[in-house]
Scaffold this motif. Structure first.
Motif, PDB file in Angstrom:
ATOM      1  N   MET A 252       0.925  -1.193   0.031  1.00 37.14           N
ATOM      2  CA  MET A 252       0.024  -0.072   0.001  1.00 37.14           C
ATOM      3  C   MET A 252       0.631   1.241   0.032  1.00 37.14           C
ATOM      4  SD  MET A 252      -3.044   0.993  -0.336  1.00 37.14           S
ATOM      5  CE  MET A 252      -4.124   2.311  -0.096  1.00 37.14           C
ATOM      6  N   GLY A 253       2.115   1.251   0.454  1.00 41.75           N
ATOM      7  CA  GLY A 253       3.008   2.196   0.581  1.00 41.75           C
ATOM      8  C   GLY A 253       3.355   2.602  -0.954  1.00 41.75           C
ATOM      9  N   VAL A 254       3.697   1.567  -1.676  1.00 42.62           N
ATOM     10  CA  VAL A 254       3.980   1.966  -3.136  1.00 42.62           C
ATOM     11  C   VAL A 254       2.701   2.432  -3.835  1.00 42.62           C
ATOM     12  CG1 VAL A 254       4.381   0.650  -5.296  1.00 42.62           C
ATOM     13  CG2 VAL A 254       5.606  -0.175  -3.117  1.00 42.62           C
ATOM     14  N   PHE A 255       1.569   1.905  -3.416  1.00 43.89           N
ATOM     15  CA  PHE A 255       0.653   2.374  -4.203  1.00 43.89           C
ATOM     16  C   PHE A 255       0.055   3.706  -4.076  1.00 43.89           C
ATOM     17  CE2 PHE A 255      -4.314   2.148  -5.320  1.00 43.89           C
ATOM     18  CZ  PHE A 255      -4.029   1.499  -6.595  1.00 43.89           C
ATOM     19  N   GLY A 256       0.132   3.955  -2.610  1.00 44.52           N
ATOM     20  CA  GLY A 256      -0.180   5.297  -2.025  1.00 44.52           C
ATOM     21  C   GLY A 256       0.929   6.201  -2.462  1.00 44.52           C
ATOM     22  N   ALA A 257       2.304   5.968  -2.688  1.00 41.97           N
ATOM     23  CA  ALA A 257       3.026   6.926  -3.363  1.00 41.97           C
ATOM     24  C   ALA A 257       2.945   7.332  -4.776  1.00 41.97           C
ATOM     25  CB  ALA A 257       4.481   6.301  -2.960  1.00 41.97           C
ATOM     26  N   VAL A 258       2.782   6.358  -5.490  1.00 45.60           N
ATOM     27  CA  VAL A 258       2.466   6.293  -6.965  1.00 45.60           C
ATOM     28  C   VAL A 258       1.032   7.426  -7.212  1.00 45.60           C
ATOM     29  CG1 VAL A 258       2.086   5.098  -8.964  1.00 45.60           C
ATOM     30  CG2 VAL A 258       3.716   4.251  -7.562  1.00 45.60           C
ATOM     31  N   TYR A 259       0.005   6.792  -6.679  1.00 43.85           N
ATOM     32  CA  TYR A 259      -0.911   7.629  -7.113  1.00 43.85           C
ATOM     33  C   TYR A 259      -1.092   8.765  -6.497  1.00 43.85           C
ATOM     34  CZ  TYR A 259      -2.928   4.123 -10.079  1.00 43.85           C
ATOM     35  OH  TYR A 259      -3.110   3.179 -11.126  1.00 43.85           O
ATOM     36  N   THR A 260      -0.554   9.323  -5.489  1.00 42.26           N
ATOM     37  CA  THR A 260      -0.353  10.563  -4.872  1.00 42.26           C
ATOM     38  C   THR A 260       0.428  11.629  -5.426  1.00 42.26           C
ATOM     39  OG1 THR A 260      -0.538   9.919  -2.492  1.00 42.26           O
ATOM     40  CG2 THR A 260       0.304  11.889  -2.922  1.00 42.26           C
ATOM     41  N   VAL A 261       1.334  11.021  -6.313  1.00 44.26           N
ATOM     42  CA  VAL A 261       2.287  11.961  -6.946  1.00 44.26           C
ATOM     43  C   VAL A 261       1.956  11.810  -8.543  1.00 44.26           C
ATOM     44  CG1 VAL A 261       4.676  12.366  -7.717  1.00 44.26           C
ATOM     45  CG2 VAL A 261       3.975  11.609  -5.614  1.00 44.26           C
ATOM     46  N   LEU A 262       1.265  10.922  -8.852  1.00 46.40           N
ATOM     47  CA  LEU A 262       0.842  10.844 -10.423  1.00 46.40           C
ATOM     48  C   LEU A 262       0.452  12.117 -11.166  1.00 46.40           C
ATOM     49  CD1 LEU A 262       0.342   8.662 -12.670  1.00 46.40           C
ATOM     50  CD2 LEU A 262      -1.578   8.471 -11.864  1.00 46.40           C
ATOM     51  N   GLY A 263      -0.474  12.549 -10.494  1.00 43.03           N
ATOM     52  CA  GLY A 263      -1.180  14.050 -11.038  1.00 43.03           C
ATOM     53  C   GLY A 263       0.098  15.091 -11.342  1.00 43.03           C
ATOM     54  N   TYR A 264       0.924  15.322 -10.492  1.00 41.48           N
ATOM     55  CA  TYR A 264       2.048  16.303 -10.689  1.00 41.48           C
ATOM     56  C   TYR A 264       2.818  15.775 -11.811  1.00 41.48           C
ATOM     57  CZ  TYR A 264       0.726  17.968  -5.895  1.00 41.48           C
ATOM     58  OH  TYR A 264       0.399  18.282  -4.822  1.00 41.48           O
ATOM     59  N   ARG A 265       3.190  14.416 -11.739  1.00 40.74           N
ATOM     60  CA  ARG A 265       3.933  14.204 -13.114  1.00 40.74           C
ATOM     61  C   ARG A 265       3.330  14.251 -14.375  1.00 40.74           C
ATOM     62  NH1 ARG A 265       6.750   9.427 -15.014  1.00 40.74           N
ATOM     63  NH2 ARG A 265       8.074  10.144 -16.662  1.00 40.74           N
ATOM     64  N   LEU A 266       1.873  13.973 -14.605  1.00 44.94           N
ATOM     65  CA  LEU A 266       1.182  13.862 -15.847  1.00 44.94           C
ATOM     66  C   LEU A 266       0.736  15.437 -16.170  1.00 44.94           C
ATOM     67  CD1 LEU A 266      -0.722  10.441 -15.626  1.00 44.94           C
ATOM     68  CD2 LEU A 266       1.423  10.964 -16.863  1.00 44.94           C
ATOM     69  N   MET A 267       0.646  16.104 -15.235  1.00 41.74           N
ATOM     70  CA  MET A 267       0.403  17.497 -15.601  1.00 41.74           C
ATOM     71  C   MET A 267       1.570  18.414 -16.144  1.00 41.74           C
ATOM     72  SD  MET A 267      -2.898  18.320 -12.965  1.00 41.74           S
ATOM     73  CE  MET A 267      -3.104  20.201 -13.718  1.00 41.74           C
ATOM     74  N   ALA A 268       2.636  17.870 -15.633  1.00 39.55           N
ATOM     75  CA  ALA A 268       3.931  18.791 -16.059  1.00 39.55           C
ATOM     76  C   ALA A 268       4.412  18.176 -17.362  1.00 39.55           C
ATOM     77  CB  ALA A 268       4.982  18.257 -15.014  1.00 39.55           C
ATOM     78  N   GLU A 269       5.664  18.765 -17.981  1.00 40.46           N
ATOM     79  CA  GLU A 269       6.011  18.433 -19.112  1.00 40.46           C
ATOM     80  C   GLU A 269       6.764  17.145 -19.050  1.00 40.46           C
ATOM     81  OE1 GLU A 269       5.467  19.514 -22.043  1.00 40.46           O
ATOM     82  OE2 GLU A 269       4.223  21.080 -21.114  1.00 40.46           O
TER      83      GLU A 269
END
Length: 447
Positions: A252-269
């Motif tokens: 769950m730590g992996v899942f929480g880390a990935v999906y918490t940061v996902l939006g920042y990564r995909l909205m950036a260049e």
């Protein structure tokens, strides 16, 4: 999805002696109006619970921009809720032993929904995080209590399907709130998006209260903290259960880390996706539904540890793919991460109930506690790693957690091999066939 024990009685969950089991004829059977009402009621409650629990996750970039926050600061709006739920889960769900399942569930879902209508007006991060933490405490009355209600009120032959529908509500609520809030946020702002999610949750709470049949098989009893503590201490003293709790926490730590940061990564260049498009990415959760459903077949073919190795391999491969600057490869990586997580979670959570011979409800509640702590820690630490080292930092942290899961699984495998060899004795004969047979039997028994 969260694990549940459907076999423990009310008194067992409180740590007391078990009362006589109610006659199956008093329970709701498939096809009856009461059975349909109970299913729809718990589906609505599950949808509301997980829509509220993760309502800010897809909105983190918008919250960061509006309140001038770092990703780690904004992530607290998610981790505060899951951490508070984890801490409150055991004590709040225990209240249902005294005050009744429907009373606790009703109070839980209504208080959480009403708080959701206040949260959008929080003027700053501190107020927002405090309100979200209080909401997590309110939500703690639902997960374990809902499972207990279904086990007591639904005919034994239909309990599995009833719980399946409740879990479907969990999954749909968690996914739809992320997808829906992303679209509303782009058009009307994140505060409006949270308010609309709150209105939907309130509608679900009303549906739950109007539909849920009164409990006919609940037997109230006093909450016995000393007995509950003994049960919990006994579970924590079980080495296998500790390993399973740790595996759930790390996954769950992996899942929480990935999906918490996902939006920042995909909205950036180089991607530059819109808030709506980022919200739609959460449709990948549907992969998790399929992975959870297929985990039983996988478990039967390769055993518990084999299934965990598959889960770790999928998630690790997915993390490496997300390092690409190709959106197609990143999405493929998310599919693998999601499938690996749900497979590992399904295997670990189902193994908890099978491992615990007494107090299975408390064993599952402890797994839930570890699970949500993992989400909280993973989300915040993953966001901090992203803030310090970019997406590569989040991936490195997540891979380290998967190495931990693999290490625990390898340790269990080694123990099984040593046990098999120690039991081989000298009677196997020169050919060693007897030793190999006993080794195979021991490994199978430890699956």
């Amino acid at each position: 999805m969260p694990p549940a024990d459907t076999g423990a009685s009310a008194a067992q969950r409180a740590g007391a002696s078990a009362p006589p089991s109610p006659d199956a004829t008093t329970k709701l059977s498939p096809g009856s109006p009461g059975y349909r009402r109970a299913n729809f009621a718990l589906f609505a409650a599950g949808l509301a619970t997980f829509a509220l629990l993760y309502s800010t996750q897809a909105l983190l970039p918008a919250i960061s921009a509006d309140l001038a926050l770092t990703p780690a600061q904004a992530s607290l709006t998610v981790t505060a809720t899951t951490a508070a739920l984890a801490i409150a889960l055991l004590p709040v769900s225990a209240l249902s032993e005294k005050y009744g399942r429907t009373a606790v569930m009703t109070a839980s879902v209504f208080s959480a929904a009403l708080l959701a209508l206040v949260i959008p007006f929080a003027p700053d991060l501190t107020t927002l995080v405090v309100l979200r933490a209080v909401q997590g405490v309110a939500l703690a009355g639902l997960p374990a209590t809902a499972m207990a209600y279904l086990a007591e009120e639904i005919h034994p032959k239909a309990v599995a399907s009833a719980i399946g529908l409740y879990v479907a509500g969990n999954s749909i609520g968690g996914m739809s709130s992320r997808v829906f809030s992303g679209a509303v946020s782009q058009a009307l702002g994140w505060r409006t998006a949270l308010f609309v999610v709150g209105l939907i949750a309130l509608a679900c709470a009303l549906a739950f209260r109007l539909l849920v049949p009164p409990a006919r098989n609940f037997q109230p009893g006093p909450v016995n903290p000393a007995a509950l503590l003994r049960t919990v201490t006994g579970h924590l003293g079980n080495a296998l259960l500790r390993r399973l709790y740790t595996i759930g926490l790390l996954f769950m730590g992996v899942f929480g880390a990935v999906y918490t940061v996902l939006g920042y990564r995909l909205m950036a260049e180089p991607f530059g996706l819109s808030q709506t498009a980022v919200g739609l990415i959460f449709l990948v959760y549907l992969v998790g539904t399929a992975a959870s459903a297929g985990s039983g077949a996988l478990l039967g073919r390769v055993g518990r540890r084999g299934a965990l190795y598959v889960a770790v391999s999928l998630a690790a491969a997915g993390l490496l793919l997300t390092l690409s600057t190709s959106l197609v490869l990143v999405l493929a990586g998310l599919v693998l991460i999601t499938g690996g997580f749900f497979t590992g979670h399904a295997v670990a959570s189902s193994s908890v109930s099978r491992t615990a011979t007494t107090g299975r409800a408390q064993a599952s509640a402890l797994y839930l506690t570890a699970y949500y702590i993992g989400n909280s820690v993973g989300g915040t630490v993953g966001a901090s790693a992203f803030n310090a080292a970019g997406w590569e930092g989040t991936v490195a942290l997540s891979l380290a957690a998967l190495v931990g899961v693999a290490g625990i699984t390898l340790y269990a495998t080694r123990r099984a091999v040593l046990t098999a060899r120690a039991g081989g004795g000298s009677g196997a004969g020169p050919s060693g066939v007897g030793v190999r047979n006993r080794l195979f039997t021991s490994l199978a028994a430890h699956k």
